[in-house]
Design a protein around this motif. Structure first.
Motif, PDB file in Angstrom:
ATOM      1  N   HIS A  29      48.892  14.380  24.451  1.00 27.16           N
ATOM      2  CA  HIS A  29      50.229  14.676  23.914  1.00 27.16           C
ATOM      3  C   HIS A  29      51.025  15.498  24.921  1.00 27.16           C
ATOM      4  O   HIS A  29      50.730  16.678  25.131  1.00 27.16           O
ATOM      5  N   HIS A  31      55.280  15.674  26.907  1.00 29.41           N
ATOM      6  CA  HIS A  31      56.654  15.138  26.960  1.00 29.41           C
ATOM      7  C   HIS A  31      57.219  15.169  28.374  1.00 29.41           C
ATOM      8  O   HIS A  31      56.723  15.884  29.243  1.00 29.41           O
ATOM      9  N   HIS A  62      58.849  11.020  22.473  1.00 27.80           N
ATOM     10  CA  HIS A  62      59.391  10.859  21.119  1.00 27.80           C
ATOM     11  C   HIS A  62      60.011   9.463  20.951  1.00 27.80           C
ATOM     12  O   HIS A  62      61.054   9.160  21.548  1.00 27.80           O
ATOM     13  N   GLU A  88      54.880   9.378  20.980  1.00 26.94           N
ATOM     14  CA  GLU A  88      54.836  10.259  19.806  1.00 26.94           C
ATOM     15  C   GLU A  88      55.796   9.680  18.774  1.00 26.94           C
ATOM     16  O   GLU A  88      57.019   9.752  18.933  1.00 26.94           O
ATOM     17  N   ASP A 202      50.854  19.435  24.117  1.00 25.77           N
ATOM     18  CA  ASP A 202      52.221  19.119  23.679  1.00 25.77           C
ATOM     19  C   ASP A 202      53.253  19.782  24.597  1.00 25.77           C
ATOM     20  O   ASP A 202      54.276  20.299  24.138  1.00 25.77           O
ATOM     21  N   HIS A 204      56.250  20.628  27.007  1.00 24.10           N
ATOM     22  CA  HIS A 204      57.606  20.167  27.290  1.00 24.10           C
ATOM     23  C   HIS A 204      58.127  20.803  28.581  1.00 24.10           C
ATOM     24  O   HIS A 204      59.012  20.270  29.221  1.00 24.10           O
TER      25      HIS A 204
HETATM   26 ZN   LIG Z   1      55.291  16.437  20.936  1.00 30.94          ZN
END
Ligand SMILES: [Zn+2]
Ligand SMILES: [Zn+2]
Length: 357
Positions: A29, A31, A62, A88, A202, A204
């Motif tokens: 996971h 981004h 996303h 995601e 996760d 970013h």
């Molecule tokens: Zn995410």
């Protein structure tokens, strides 16, 4: 020819160093700049994990499918690093999930069907991932405390969820009003659900580093698989052949002859915890030590051992047993914990075993 056996004890066949299977480190996971609120290109994100010895990465954007074939790989690409095609699936306020090892973008109609309950949205995500020949991981259930055990339990075909997520806003450990994600896991397992716990970061933000930013390297999985391919990793995870970690590494994580055996890889753990990217779980007091817990229904600790090695005999007295390793170290005036979570061993037949020859 396929023989099917329903056996009473599930043996995930996790033997470090005893089979041809190998352990692979990966993050399911992350981004990229393509989502509009992260800061780094797919190529540079890929390079970050490649440089740090990961074996696989899911560019899980996303509601966008980043085809790995379109991502320029590092010029010094190792032969033990792959991208697993993922997305995601981001159903607004209701649920997010990683669609792991998919052929293409998940049908947008299944992302957030109008009028659907949270359970129905999660179910739609599972169908969406399956339509693209992938598997679903429900992400960060405690983000805004959106997905309770009651929302998750009725979903069919969901066998993985994020037990730990490195984003600072996801409430892994709950609060005075809400269960931790680990408590949600034990609720689901106690209630008979076949669901495994994943850890991811996760991330970013790769440009600014700080506790308030969602930086990489705070959670990952170690998967035991025959080979390093998207199919092999995805299937191994779907069958629970992995452990989740926020920094603790294991040299032994096996289930054999109705016994769970676990041992810490201390050198590997020290190496991981010397990284500036890991983030411990702050606890008020403790001491520098390793602890191993064997946990059963309702989250009850069946046995706790101080040290780096332990075994536990699994009996049908408990419908599942799982092992958790806790490493505590001093951090400023307080202490911080890091964890490794093995997957549960089930004794009630909820797992069916397929042997192929
Ligand atoms: Zn995410
Ligand atoms: Zn999300």
């Amino acid at each position: 020819m396929i023989y099917r056996f329903a056996i009473s004890i599930f043996l995930p066949l996790l033997f470090v160093g005893c089979t041809s299977k190998k352990w692979y480190k990966g993050n399911t996971h992350v981004h990229t700049i393509l989502c509009g609120h992260a800061d780094t290109s797919p190529e540079a994100v890929t390079a970050w994990y490649h440089e740090r010895g990961y074996n696989f990465l899911c560019l899980s954007e996303h509601n966008q499918f980043i085809d790995p074939a379109t991502v320029k790989m590092p010029t010094d690409l190792r032969d033990d690093f792959i991208l697993i095609p993922s997305e995601e699936v981001t159903g607004g306020e209701q649920a997010h999930s990683t669609a792991l090892n998919i052929d293409g973008v998940v049908d947008p109609r299944l992302v957030q069907p109008s009028g659907a309950s949270k359970t129905q949205v999660i179910q739609a995500h599972v169908y969406g991932a399956e339509q693209q020949h992938g598997h679903s991981i429900l992400n960060h259930p405690n983000f805004h405390y959106r997905n309770s055990a009651e929302d998750i339990r009725p979903v069919e075909g969901l066998h993985m969820f994020e037990l730990h997520n490195g984003h600072p806003a996801v409430n892994n450990f709950g609060d005075h009003e809400h269960d931790s994600v680990e408590e949600i896991w034990d609720d689901l397992l106690t209630d008979g659900m076949l669901i495994y716990g994943v850890s991811s970061d996760d991330a970013h933000k790769f440009q600014e580093i700080g506790l308030e930013h969602s930086n990489p390297g705070r959670g990952w999985v170690m998967v035991q698989a025959d080979s390093l391919t998207p199919d092999s990793i995805s299937e191994a995870m779907y069958h629970g052949n992995f452990y989740a970690t926020s920094g603790v590494m294991l040299s032994l994580a096996s289930v054999k002859d109705r016994q769970i055996s676990v041992a810490v890889d201390q050198a590997g753990t020290e190496r991981e915890l010397s990284s500036p990217f890991v983030v411990g779980h702050e606890v008020a007091d403790g001491k520098n030590e390793y602890k191993i817990q064997f946990i059963g229904p309702e989250g009850r600790v069946l046995e706790a051992v101080n040290g780096t090695k332990a075994t536990y005999p699994v009996s049908e007295q408990h419908s599942y047993v799982r092992a958790k390793v806790i490493y505590t170290r001093k951090a400023g005036r307080e202490y911080e914990n890091f964890y490794a979570w093995m997957q549960p061993v089930f004794t009630d037949g909820r797992v069916h075993f397929v042997i192929q020859d």
